[in-house]
Design a protein around this motif. Structure first.
Motif, short mmCIF file in Angstrom:
data_model
loop_
_atom_site.label_atom_id
_atom_site.label_comp_id
_atom_site.label_asym_id
_atom_site.label_seq_id
_atom_site.Cartn_x
_atom_site.Cartn_y
_atom_site.Cartn_z
N PRO A 386 0.81 -1.22 0.00
CA PRO A 386 0.00 0.00 0.00
C PRO A 386 0.85 1.27 0.00
CG PRO A 386 -0.80 -1.57 1.64
CD PRO A 386 0.52 -2.09 1.16
N VAL A 387 0.26 2.32 -0.51
CA VAL A 387 0.92 3.63 -0.53
C VAL A 387 1.21 4.06 0.91
CG1 VAL A 387 0.57 6.07 -1.07
CG2 VAL A 387 -0.09 4.32 -2.73
N GLY A 388 2.41 4.60 1.10
CA GLY A 388 2.80 5.14 2.40
C GLY A 388 3.64 4.21 3.24
N LEU A 389 3.78 2.94 2.82
CA LEU A 389 4.53 1.98 3.62
C LEU A 389 5.95 1.79 3.07
CD1 LEU A 389 1.82 -0.71 4.45
CD2 LEU A 389 2.39 1.43 5.63
N GLY A 390 6.83 1.28 3.91
CA GLY A 390 8.22 1.10 3.53
C GLY A 390 8.45 -0.21 2.80
N VAL A 391 9.33 -0.18 1.80
CA VAL A 391 9.68 -1.37 1.02
C VAL A 391 11.17 -1.32 0.69
CG1 VAL A 391 7.39 -1.71 -0.01
CG2 VAL A 391 9.05 -0.20 -1.13
N HIS A 392 11.67 -2.45 0.20
CA HIS A 392 13.08 -2.54 -0.22
C HIS A 392 13.21 -3.70 -1.19
CE1 HIS A 392 13.74 -6.09 2.37
NE2 HIS A 392 12.87 -5.49 3.17
N GLY A 393 14.35 -3.80 -1.80
CA GLY A 393 14.61 -4.84 -2.78
C GLY A 393 15.24 -4.29 -4.04
N GLY A 394 14.97 -3.03 -4.33
CA GLY A 394 15.44 -2.43 -5.57
C GLY A 394 16.75 -1.71 -5.44
N LEU A 395 16.99 -0.76 -6.34
CA LEU A 395 18.30 -0.13 -6.50
C LEU A 395 18.30 1.36 -6.20
CD1 LEU A 395 19.33 -2.08 -9.68
CD2 LEU A 395 20.78 -1.89 -7.65
N HIS A 396 17.23 1.87 -5.60
CA HIS A 396 17.25 3.27 -5.21
C HIS A 396 18.35 3.47 -4.17
CE1 HIS A 396 16.08 7.07 -3.29
NE2 HIS A 396 15.46 7.35 -4.42
N ALA A 397 18.95 4.63 -4.17
CA ALA A 397 20.07 4.89 -3.25
C ALA A 397 19.69 4.65 -1.80
CB ALA A 397 20.56 6.33 -3.44
N LYS A 398 18.45 4.93 -1.41
CA LYS A 398 18.04 4.74 -0.03
C LYS A 398 17.74 3.28 0.30
CE LYS A 398 18.41 8.99 1.30
NZ LYS A 398 19.50 9.36 2.24
N GLU A 399 17.51 2.46 -0.70
CA GLU A 399 17.42 1.01 -0.47
C GLU A 399 18.81 0.40 -0.35
OE1 GLU A 399 13.94 -0.92 -2.94
OE2 GLU A 399 14.74 0.81 -4.04
N MET A 400 19.73 0.88 -1.16
CA MET A 400 21.08 0.35 -1.17
C MET A 400 21.92 0.86 0.00
SD MET A 400 21.16 -1.69 -3.74
CE MET A 400 22.93 -2.00 -3.91
#
Length: 499
Positions: A386-400
């Motif tokens: 859902p919109v507004g929640l935290g996620v990860h897995g990708g390559l955005h600088a804040k995920e990495m």
């Protein structure tokens, strides 16, 4: 290798999914204290995909996924007679797969194996999923090394240790209700380490892995009040470890490493992933079965496994995705050099994903640097969160971007290192502190710039890899220190700003 007059030991404390920019003197005074006491790794990065069990495997092997073979939290086993999805959150499946592969579920030696071969002890205490806890030392049972779970007593590999811990602290806590902060396990394991495991065993290396604030970030948001409260709670638990370390541990040669396995970004829009793929005429589903041409593992990082891979099918699916505003970086098998098979895609070897278990198409959802409702930069699309929640897995600088702090008798004090570093560097650095040579299977390096007898800051060479198809374009940024290459970040756009 480094030595001091007495034996060196190492405790690694992991904060699940903690972004470095959430540390502050008021919210996390103990982490902030350690940051001043030791060396802060200002350019610390995780691995791709920035998923928990992939990252943890890289941490304990010192190797990238193309070497260790855990290519995703979930992946398709195409070697089996009937292809099946492998979910590494299942600890019993992890052990069964390792046995069935004659001990080769993980393709390179792990920290537990290396320590055992050198006569050193190892203990893992983790409140992550049962599978993630097992992945931190998947050989623990056969090596007679201690593992304790904050929720799943069955994961324990030392019944006597578990009995002593539960006699002192009470039963292993039940998992927290779905979507609520998981606090009890973190306190339970901290007490288990300080009151039982360390006094009884004094392991040469111990890992204390907090599953939070990852869980609360997923279900409340990275800057939500409850998430920040959880971070404060974890800092107080870590403060107990820090107090012990300052009074007893450091004088005994114990070194502290504090880390997180990935960061987080915030969902701002929903992606119509399966609808887009099925519109190509290729029948896609989330599990293999009759009538399914391609299995789509559509977590926050996408993986597409074709039943009958062909260049044409790969290109058709990739082209359809690249027309959508949610499509981020895409990787396929190399056509030549750094170009992938599909126009606009990059070769998957650039993100250390070239492995027999790897998907035919790997991709992330598009992110940007806009601020989320909590005021933190880093947003992305998602197919299901859902919109507004935290996620990860990708390559955005804040995920990495991930946390990295080292402290101890052989660590430089009061230093903020701007040398690029990564999660694969911790294992070789631990071995160096213990006087054990780094095996050739490790892609990470010893963090010499953090050590008091280390070399001067080594130079870093940055490279940018680009690909384009029509209006879609992507850019992957990597950086090299010595022979070690790190993935910094990547993004994609449908506008000309990347030219």
């Amino acid at each position: 290798m480094l030595h001091r007059s007495g034996p060196n030991r190492v405790i690694i404390v992991l904060f699940g999914g903690l972004r470095p920019d959430l540390i502050s003197p008021s919210r996390t005074p103990n982490l902030n204290k350690l940051r001043r006491r030791g060396t802060m790794l200002a350019r610390q990065r995780t691995i791709y995909p920035s998923e928990t069990r992939v990252s943890l495997t890289s941490l304990i092997t010192g190797a990238t996924p193309d070497r260790h073979g855990i290519v995703g939290n979930r992946f398709l086993d195409r070697v089996a007679a009937a292809p099946r999805l492998i979910d590494t959150s299942d600890d019993r499946l992890v052990e069964d797969l390792d046995a069935a592969s004659c001990g080769h579920l993980v393709g390179v030696p792990s920290l537990g194996e290396i320590l055992a071969a050198n006569g050193k002890s190892f203990a893992v205490l983790a409140s992550n999923s049962a599978g993630a806890t097992r992945m931190l030392n998947h050989k623990a049972r056969s090596l007679s090394q201690v593992t304790l779970s904050g929720h799943f007593a069955r994961v324990s590999t030392s019944p006597p240790t578990l009995e002593r811990v539960e006699a002192r602290l009470g039963p292993t806590p039940a998992p927290a209700p779905h979507g609520t902060p998981d606090l009890s396990a973190q306190a339970f394991l901290t007490s288990a380490l300080l009151d039982e495991v360390w006094p009884q065993i004094q392991p040469d290396v111990a890992i204390l892995s907090f599953g939070e604030p990852d869980t609360t970030s997923h279900y409340c948001g990275i800057g939500a009040t409850r998430t920040l409260e959880v971070i404060g709670f974890l800092d107080r638990q870590f403060g107990r470890v820090l107090d012990w370390w300052e009074s007893e541990g450091a004088p005994q040669g114990v070194h502290l490493i504090v880390a997180s396995e990935h960061g987080h970004v915030t969902v701002h829009a929903q992606a119509d992933l399966l609808d887009t793929l099925n519109a190509t005429g290729i029948r896609c589903g989330q599990v293999p079965g009759p009538g399914i041409d391609a299995v789509v593992i559509g977590g926050q990082v996408g993986a597409i496994y074709l039943k009958e891979p062909s260049d044409g099918a790969i290109r058709r699916l990739v082209a359809a995705m690249m027309e959508r505003p949610w499509c981020g970086p895409v990787f396929t098998c190399a056509r030549s050099g750094e170009d992938g098979i599909a126009p606009g895609s990059l070769a998957r070897h650039l993100v250390f994903a070239d492995h027999p278990r790897a998907a035919d198409i790997l991709f992330s959802f598009r992110g940007d640097d806009s601020r989320d409702p909590f005021g933190y930069p880093g947003r992305c699309w998602s197919p299901h969160w859902p919109v507004g929640l935290g996620v990860h897995g990708g390559l955005h600088a804040k995920e990495m971007s991930s946390l990295g702090i080292l402290a101890g008798p052989l660590i430089r004090s009061g230093v903020k290192s701007h040398v690029p570093s990564g999660i694969c560097d911790f294992a070789p650095t631990v071995l160096s502190l213990l006087g054990i040579s780094r095996p050739s299977t490790m892609t990470g390096r010893v963090l010499a710039e953090a050590l008091i007898f280390g070399a001067k800051d080594p130079p870093a060479i940055e490279t940018v890899h680009k690909a384009r198809a029509g209006e879609y374009q992507q850019e992957l940024r990597r950086v090299q220190v010595g022979s070690t290459v790190y993935i910094d970040s990547a993004d994609a756009s449908s506008s000309p700003h990347l030219n």
